[in-house]
Design an enzyme around this catalytic site. Sequence first.
Site, PDB file in Angstrom:
ATOM      1  N   SER A  63       0.796  -1.230   0.000  1.00  0.00           N
ATOM      2  CA  SER A  63       0.000   0.000   0.000  1.00  0.00           C
ATOM      3  C   SER A  63       0.827   1.276   0.000  1.00  0.00           C
ATOM      4  O   SER A  63       0.265   2.368  -0.160  1.00  0.00           O
ATOM      5  CB  SER A  63      -0.965   0.010   1.187  1.00  0.00           C
ATOM      6  OG  SER A  63      -2.045  -0.862   0.943  1.00  0.00           O
ATOM      7  N   TYR A 170     -10.990   2.084   4.171  1.00  0.00           N
ATOM      8  CA  TYR A 170      -9.807   1.671   3.419  1.00  0.00           C
ATOM      9  C   TYR A 170     -10.280   0.903   2.192  1.00  0.00           C
ATOM     10  O   TYR A 170     -11.004  -0.094   2.319  1.00  0.00           O
ATOM     11  CB  TYR A 170      -8.939   0.796   4.315  1.00  0.00           C
ATOM     12  CG  TYR A 170      -7.522   0.613   3.826  1.00  0.00           C
ATOM     13  CD1 TYR A 170      -6.914   1.546   3.005  1.00  0.00           C
ATOM     14  CD2 TYR A 170      -6.778  -0.495   4.226  1.00  0.00           C
ATOM     15  CE1 TYR A 170      -5.608   1.378   2.581  1.00  0.00           C
ATOM     16  CE2 TYR A 170      -5.476  -0.674   3.819  1.00  0.00           C
ATOM     17  CZ  TYR A 170      -4.894   0.267   2.990  1.00  0.00           C
ATOM     18  OH  TYR A 170      -3.609   0.106   2.571  1.00  0.00           O
TER      19      TYR A 170
END
Length: 405
Positions: A63, A170
């Site tokens: 990420s 998220y």
Amino acid sequence: MEEIDKTFREAVADGRIHGAVLIAKDLTGKVDFSRSYGVRSLREEDPEKRPPMVADTPMRVASCSKFLTSIMVLKCVEMGLANLNGGLEKLLPEVAGLKVLTGFDDAGNPIEREPKSPVLLNSGLCYTLTFPLLQQYRKWQGLEIEQGYDNLDQNFKYPLLFDPGTKWAYGPSLDWCSRVIKRASGLSAEEFLQEHIVEPLGIDSDNMTFELQKHPNMQARRGDMTFRGGHTFTAESSSPGTGVLQYRDEEYWHEDIEPHGGQGIYTSPESYAKVLWSILSNDGKLLKPETRELLFKRALTLEAEKSFDEYCEQFKAFVPGVPVPAEIKHSHSLGGMLTLEDCDGDRWRQEGNLSWSGLPNIMWNIDKRAGMCTIWAFHMKPWGDPICIELGTKFEKAAFMMLKQ
């Protein structure tokens, strides 16, 4: 930093970590620190044959890819190729038409409604990780709950859970953005990465790419993934921070898939630090000053900011903003998490600090007020490993304290 050197050498020697890279740099020249510890792989049983970890060891940064993709999207905006406030009907119709999932009927079929606000580049999508309703939908689709496919459609084409802009979760918005970049610019996400980040910063293509299989030199130098125990997330473990360190092979080392802007980039901590420095120093190599400011500007509504704080409190073991204390108020810019308060006066991350992280315990931050950027990379799972968090936080705080000397 002598104490940090000692701490990390001891952590390698006693087997708490296999290796790490630490980099910090500030605008005044007081801090210019780069250290590597341990080894980049435990694949060899003989410790003498294990290659050392170095600052330019390529890693799968997971990420941490999101920040690089954010810069590329903003470059598209800067070039007039995309609009942050416009709908996605032209560039990403497969996402523009998604509906909001509200539940399932008695027959087990999903109940959906039209969203009350349009899906934008920076809002509306969720990962399945922490949402049982989406996990149920994936089962209804006949697909694996977590992404394991070679394309975005199979991995992330499922409904919204709320109206875009009303909450924060998220999600895979930046994964989809690799496709937006391609359609907006006519270049693949890989070509755009090379032309607008790698080349301007003088990074070798063997040190930053979506396409690992096309870089045998990078393959030969990369770090393997090390696991503490057998879990991917600390939240799955009944005894976090315990377990034998072990090498584990993973599929993404052997096959390139469609670029996933939220997780698919391979690069080294040293190369990543060049991006952080470019943005901190505002050198104009990546973005114009006015575009660069969007990385530090709150992009959430007050309602969504409240949702962000609630998410961080509810899912502590999954929060990308670690190690910022959960009680610190957060927001999100177009580049990452913003802290809305000082974490510890002027002794650590300060108000307006921009940060994010990657699954293998890789974390970066840019602090405009302090004038410093840092990255710490262990390249080890599970995410949120308490030993990595403790050590990395000590390094970060030591770097900030150097500014006061």
